[in-house]
Design an enzyme around this catalytic site. Structure first.
Site, mmCIF file in Angstrom:
data_model
loop_
_atom_site.group_PDB
_atom_site.id
_atom_site.type_symbol
_atom_site.label_atom_id
_atom_site.label_comp_id
_atom_site.label_asym_id
_atom_site.label_seq_id
_atom_site.Cartn_x
_atom_site.Cartn_y
_atom_site.Cartn_z
ATOM 1 N N GLU A 93 -35.167 -13.584 -46.521
ATOM 2 C CA GLU A 93 -34.672 -14.574 -45.550
ATOM 3 C C GLU A 93 -35.758 -15.096 -44.621
ATOM 4 O O GLU A 93 -35.666 -14.897 -43.413
ATOM 5 C CB GLU A 93 -33.620 -13.919 -44.658
ATOM 6 C CG GLU A 93 -32.395 -13.445 -45.349
ATOM 7 C CD GLU A 93 -31.493 -12.641 -44.418
ATOM 8 O OE1 GLU A 93 -30.366 -12.374 -44.818
ATOM 9 O OE2 GLU A 93 -31.916 -12.281 -43.308
ATOM 10 N N GLY B 169 -37.691 -17.538 -42.177
ATOM 11 C CA GLY B 169 -37.422 -18.740 -41.386
ATOM 12 C C GLY B 169 -38.754 -19.326 -40.950
ATOM 13 O O GLY B 169 -39.248 -20.317 -41.495
ATOM 14 N N ARG B 170 -39.368 -18.624 -40.000
ATOM 15 C CA ARG B 170 -40.637 -19.063 -39.411
ATOM 16 C C ARG B 170 -41.694 -19.396 -40.474
ATOM 17 O O ARG B 170 -42.386 -20.415 -40.392
ATOM 18 C CB ARG B 170 -41.159 -17.936 -38.525
ATOM 19 C CG ARG B 170 -42.367 -18.271 -37.687
ATOM 20 C CD ARG B 170 -42.926 -17.002 -37.043
ATOM 21 N NE ARG B 170 -41.929 -16.223 -36.333
ATOM 22 C CZ ARG B 170 -41.563 -16.420 -35.071
ATOM 23 N NH1 ARG B 170 -42.147 -17.351 -34.363
ATOM 24 N NH2 ARG B 170 -40.629 -15.670 -34.497
ATOM 25 N N TYR C 87 -41.684 -15.789 -24.574
ATOM 26 C CA TYR C 87 -42.327 -14.634 -25.211
ATOM 27 C C TYR C 87 -43.819 -14.523 -24.903
ATOM 28 O O TYR C 87 -44.506 -13.682 -25.490
ATOM 29 C CB TYR C 87 -42.256 -14.729 -26.738
ATOM 30 C CG TYR C 87 -40.947 -15.068 -27.368
ATOM 31 C CD1 TYR C 87 -39.837 -14.245 -27.209
ATOM 32 C CD2 TYR C 87 -40.830 -16.195 -28.184
ATOM 33 C CE1 TYR C 87 -38.646 -14.554 -27.849
ATOM 34 C CE2 TYR C 87 -39.643 -16.502 -28.824
ATOM 35 C CZ TYR C 87 -38.551 -15.679 -28.648
ATOM 36 O OH TYR C 87 -37.382 -15.975 -29.288
ATOM 37 N N CYS D 35 -39.914 -28.343 -14.080
ATOM 38 C CA CYS D 35 -40.017 -27.695 -12.775
ATOM 39 C C CYS D 35 -40.059 -26.179 -12.828
ATOM 40 O O CYS D 35 -39.162 -25.504 -12.312
ATOM 41 C CB CYS D 35 -38.867 -28.173 -11.905
ATOM 42 S SG CYS D 35 -39.036 -29.915 -11.570
ATOM 43 N N TYR E 178 -38.587 -22.319 -34.308
ATOM 44 C CA TYR E 178 -38.124 -21.817 -33.009
ATOM 45 C C TYR E 178 -38.624 -22.640 -31.818
ATOM 46 O O TYR E 178 -38.784 -22.096 -30.724
ATOM 47 C CB TYR E 178 -38.500 -20.333 -32.841
ATOM 48 C CG TYR E 178 -37.911 -19.467 -33.930
ATOM 49 C CD1 TYR E 178 -36.540 -19.204 -33.965
ATOM 50 C CD2 TYR E 178 -38.709 -18.954 -34.947
ATOM 51 C CE1 TYR E 178 -35.989 -18.438 -34.985
ATOM 52 C CE2 TYR E 178 -38.153 -18.183 -35.972
ATOM 53 C CZ TYR E 178 -36.802 -17.926 -35.976
ATOM 54 O OH TYR E 178 -36.249 -17.172 -36.985
#
Ligand SMILES: Cc1ncc(COP(=O)(O)O)c(C=O)c1O
Length: 440
Positions: A298, A300-301, A342, A369, A398
């Site tokens: 699986e 993603g990234r 992160y 801001c 992401y």
């Protein structure tokens, strides 16, 4: 070394510099794209996307014939991308009714869709079962009975996997580690909950327990956590066979494969993960006397990360002599929260000065801001002036999927480039979009 050569491993495959010294992606001049589509702009390179899909399919397929690569939509999905994944023969991992609806709108084959999530809603489960979803990856005991009820009402037998928590630390950021016991995800093996779920699933009227799943976290650089997890899950599967007659027909070690974001942090290639995972599954199947299960991976990234580049225009520049220079751009934390969330690091390239030497180190900051709205710390770039175009590589994963409307900002336009042509795949939001759901 030119900026392009330095960035070659983090830019999309088709990145080049044209005669004007401008960065090009998919044969398109990035500065021209910025002028035409506006900024902030997210560019996806179709060639890189299709290459990574094919690489995952081939690298796993040639080492483990019975395998299926399912793209983890949470990294970023929209209809155009879903169509590409469908054409490339991938399946899909979705975690919400929303992601499921996008898949449906792209006519994605539902039998190749896996539904994840630690708190799937009743209506999401109904939707998934109603649309003939391939697998529901059950996360907890509450959900197990919920899925059984919905399947019973729909008069079907639903294929499920159980998501297990193997108790493994994948040595990544705390927010993206998921395989440890103290996690909101999955059924812990150590506490006996996983076994309880196996027993309940096997006796449930409308469930077929097809296999087991783990996901250890994201941005994992080493194969060791995968190997450990495979050992633990296969031992558990053998025990469940002996005690309860369970057969593990499918197994998924999840996703989480790292990508390279900065020049000093290279990531292993797909073949490295494919080799280690395939070998571990074969060896552990043999060791525990199990028939090798179908392998579901699986990523993603690692599928979309490098295909995407974020493009911004430079505005205010604040120089604090002896302290720091801030180069502000027209996007920031609403389109890329990762540095603030992160502490993620990126590199930057000045798209209209791609041949120019890096002369200074600056902080590239957003316009929002919060002082934490920093996109790239200490970016080494040529001297810039307002109007210059900054490109941040490896922005495909992401960023857009975590995007917000903070400060009532407008979510960026997204384009797909290929063979010197650019196609809008999501239009920029407008001020009207911002108020269209306001009532009263
Ligand atoms: C269950 C599951 N599978 C796959 C992924 C994809 O991870 P990555 O994008 O790091 O490959 C995630 C992401 O957190 C996940 O939760």
């Amino acid at each position: 070394m030119s900026a392009l050569e330095k960035m070659a491993t983090i830019l999309p495959d088709t990145a080049a510099v044209n005669e004007k010294g401008h960065l090009t992606i998919g044969g398109c001049d990035v500065a021209k794209l910025a002028a035409k589509f506006g900024t902030p702009l997210y560019i996806f390179d179709e060639a890189t996307l299709r290459r990574t899909c094919a690489e995952f399919r081939q690298e796993f397929g040639r080492r483990y014939a019975d395998s299926l690569v399912i793209y983890a939509a949470k990294a970023f999905i929209n209809r155009a991308l879903a169509r590409i994944f469908k054409e490339e023969g991938l399946g899909l991992d979705v975690v919400s009714g929303g992601e499921l609806s996008i898949a449906k709108s792209a006519d994605f084959p539902m039998d190749k869709v896996y539904f994840h999530g630690n708190n799937k809603l009743h209506e999401e489960i109904e939707l998934a079962i109603g649309w003939g979803i391939g697998r529901i990856v059950v996360d907890n005991l509450h959900e197990l009975s919920l899925v059984n009820q919905v399947a019973k009402k729909a008069r079907i037998t639903q294929d499920i996997l159980l998501r297990l928590t193997p108790g493994i630390d994948a040595h990544t950021h705390e927010y993206i580690t998921t395989g440890v016991i103290d996690s909101k995800f999955g059924l812990p093996i150590a506490t006996g909950q996983a076994e309880e779920a196996v027993v309940k699933a096997l006796s449930a009227s409308n469930l077929k327990l097809t296999g087991l799943h783990v996901h250890l976290g994201s941005l994992i650089f080493s194969i060791e956590p995968y190997q450990k997890a495979i050992e633990i899950v296969f031992r558990f599967a053998a025990e469940m066979r002996e005690k309860h007659g369970f057969t593990m027909r499918e197994f998924s070690p999840g996703g989480g494969f790292a990508v390279q974001y900065t020049r000093d942090a290279p990531a292993p290639d797909i073949a490295y993960f494919a080799q280690a995972i395939s070998a571990a599954i074969k060896s552990r199947s043999k060791a525990f006397g199990l028939k090798p299960p179908r392998l579901i991976v699986e990523p993603g990234r690692a599928v979309v990360g490098r295909a995407g580049v974020a493009i911004y225009r430079v505005g205010a520049i604040k120089d604090i002599p002896g302290v720091r220079k801030y180069v502000a751009v027209d996007g920031g934390m609403p389109d890329n929260i990762r540095p603030a969330l992160y502490g993620s690091r990126y590199e930057a390239i000045v798209a209209n000065k791609a041949n120019k030497k890096a002369l200074e180190r600056v902080n590239i900051v957003g316009k929002f801001c919060e002082s934490g709205d920093v996109l790239v710390k200490d970016a080494a770039i040529p001297r810039v002036i307002p109007g210059d175009i900054v490109a941040i590589p490896v922005s495909g994963a992401y960023c857009l999927s975590l995007a917000s409307n903070y400060n009532a900002s407008l979510k960026p336009a997204i384009i797909l480039v290929k063979n010197s042509k650019a196609r809008l795949i999501r239009r920029r939001e407008s001020y009207d979009d911002l108020i269209q759901h306001d009532a009263g």
